[in-house]
Scaffold this active site. Structure first.
Site, short mmCIF file in Angstrom:
data_model
loop_
_atom_site.label_atom_id
_atom_site.label_comp_id
_atom_site.label_asym_id
_atom_site.label_seq_id
_atom_site.Cartn_x
_atom_site.Cartn_y
_atom_site.Cartn_z
N ASP A 179 -43.61 21.61 32.38
CA ASP A 179 -42.36 21.96 31.71
C ASP A 179 -41.86 23.20 32.43
OD1 ASP A 179 -40.31 22.99 30.12
OD2 ASP A 179 -41.19 22.23 28.28
N HIS A 180 -40.82 23.05 33.25
CA HIS A 180 -40.44 24.15 34.15
C HIS A 180 -39.99 25.41 33.39
CE1 HIS A 180 -36.37 22.35 33.63
NE2 HIS A 180 -35.98 23.60 33.74
N HIS A 242 -38.69 21.40 26.14
CA HIS A 242 -38.37 22.82 26.35
C HIS A 242 -38.33 23.60 25.03
CE1 HIS A 242 -37.64 21.54 30.32
NE2 HIS A 242 -36.37 21.24 30.21
#
Length: 487
Positions: A179-180, A242
């Protein structure tokens, strides 16, 4: 038996000619190399369907670096490009994986001085065939780890199917789900803010915090993601991953150490404590034609070319049912074609129990902590202060922001791409900022229940004009509790 964690000497990038690789992955790796953070012997092998040789791939990479990486961070670019090689592959068939394995070299090293890290930047539909191909070619040994780019499924069932396919070849300690957002400096700073400052942790609970807001707003529309987005919508695209990760970091209990297992154990407890959302605790929307920063933009149905019930906006009132957060609402809001591009967390504290200034005409506002994640990374704490003056007519108070702008606080530090941290941790086998399987499944369990509520109550997206903050019902969702969205 769990294999010891060793630094990889090879990185295999699937989807190496795609948009993510060009915009994020290759620039991140080049920047890490320029900072001396990659070992000298690390080789980077790209693979995708496109036919090209090593030199053609390097030319493509050079063009991407010159386009997406600031000039001051390209030091030693020629050295970095020499690390690159390429092998064409159709990931859907076993044919070709032997040639890829030959290009990569042995997947394990008996001397434990090297290993293979794999990054899948492909459509989730290719995860299963790719894992099967890697296993067929002997590229899934004990010293091989794999990074998976989201989305991991479209619901709990499909997510479990993907995780089962990956688990067939890789143990959990070798699976890195990305999950960036977790690679962003300010997100990581949230842990430092909470657990490295005695000022905050004693008051980080329902006794002192009234509510929390998490907003992820985008000004863009579909931007070439037509097919994917209409199948996903805002809930799956943003909330499931996110936003729930941000919520978990805000709400988690103090871990015993800054260790992958300890941190992720506490996050999953929060996700499992999320209360089922009721129909009156959620609002969905879909944008229509409007204006963003003075420029006319089309509606979702115009961009899509047909009518659709897919939500481009979602607002949710969530609750974490545990002792720390009993009675504290978490307001989540995300959408496309909103007025600003902003991701932020707002922690609103309770008012002081008694104001000694009220009889002197002073009005007070509760303190707020605003953690900005993008486009600017900053932390702002609002405090009440006396307005200068003799006070013959009473005392006036005003909110005063104490602001920490990260680039100013750490002069000389580069503003890093989120993938730099995550790629480096994948290479070094550090799972702390990656998502564990039980986290993913807890997220899907909660999100699937929201979709069931929408279906049972026949909740359809309400329209909102592009350039607005979503449907008016989203404003009412918070205002009926006496809360205003932070804008």
């Amino acid at each position: 038996m769990v294999a010891p964690a060793i630094t990889a000497d090879r990185l295999l990038l699937f989807g190496a000619t795609g948009d993510l690789a060009r915009r994020m992955l290759l620039p991140s790796l080049c920047a890490l190399d320029a900072d001396g953070l990659l070992t000298e012997n690390l080789r980077i092998i790209g693979t995708a369907r496109s036919e090209m040789d090593d030199n053609t791939f390097r030319d493509m990479a050079r063009e991407a670096l010159e386009t997406f990486l600031p000039a001051e961070r390209r030091g030693g670019m020629a050295t970095f490009l020499n690390r690159l090689s390429y092998q064409a592959l159709d990931a859907t068939t076993l044919t070709g994986y032997e040639a890829l394995a030959e290009k990569v070299g042995p997947s394990d090293n008996a001397n434990e001085d090297g290993g293979l890290a794999i990054f899948l930047s492909t459509a989730p539909s290719l995860f299963g065939p790719t894992i099967a191909g890697l296993k067929h070619a002997g590229l899934t040994g004990d010293h091989v780890r794999i990074g998976l780019e989201k989305p991991l499924g479209t619901d709990l069932e499909s997510s479990c199917a993907i995780n089962d396919a990956v688990a067939d070849a890789f143990t959990e300690d070798r699976i890195f789900r990305i999950d960036h957002y977790l690679g962003k400096e300010t997100v990581q700073n949230l842990l430092a803010l909470r657990f490295a400052n005695i000022l905050f942790e004693p008051i980080w609970n329902s006794n002192y915090i009234e509510h929390v807001q998490i907003t992820v707003a985008e000004t863009v529309g579909l931007e070439g993601r037509v097919a994917f987005y209409d199948d996903a919508g805002a809930l799956r695209d943003m909330v499931q991953n996110h936003m729930l990760q941000l919520l978990a970091l805000v709400a988690m209990e103090p871990p015993t150490s800054f260790d992958a297992t300890a941190v992720r154990d506490e996050k999953v407890k929060v996700l499992r404590a999320l209360r089922r959302v009721e129909a009156n605790e959620t609002v969905t929307g879909q944008y229509r034609a409007g204006a963003i920063k003075g420029e006319a933009v089309p509606g979702y149905d115009d961009e899509l070319g047909k009518e659709s019930d897919t939500e481009t906006f979602a607002a949710i009132k969530a609750h974490v049912d545990n002792w720390r957060w009993k009675g504290v609402p978490f307001y989540l809001r995300t959408g496309k074609r909103l007025p600003e591009r902003v991701t932020e967390i707002v922690v609103r504290f309770r008012c002081v129990p008694h104001s000694i200034f009220e009889q002197m005409g002073a009005t007070m506002q509760p303190n707020s902590l605003v953690i900005g994640i993008q486009p600017e990374e900053n932390i702002t704490l609002s405090l009440m202060a006396k307005v200068p003056g003799l006070g013959v007519d009473g005392v006036r108070l005003r909110e005063v922001p104490l602001e920490i702008t990260m680039p100013d606080a750490f002069v000389g530090q580069h503003r890093r791409i989120a993938y730099e941290r995550l790629l480096l941790d994948l290479i070094n086998a550090d799972q702390t900022l990656f998502v564990r399987r039980d986290e993913v499944e807890a997220q899907w369990h909660w999100v699937d229940a929201i979709r069931e509520v929408w279906e049972a109550a026949d909740i359809k997206p309400k329209t909102y004009g592009a350039g607005s903050w979503g449907p008016s019902a989203a404003i009412a969702l918070a205002e009926r509790d006496g809360v205003s969205w932070h804008e």
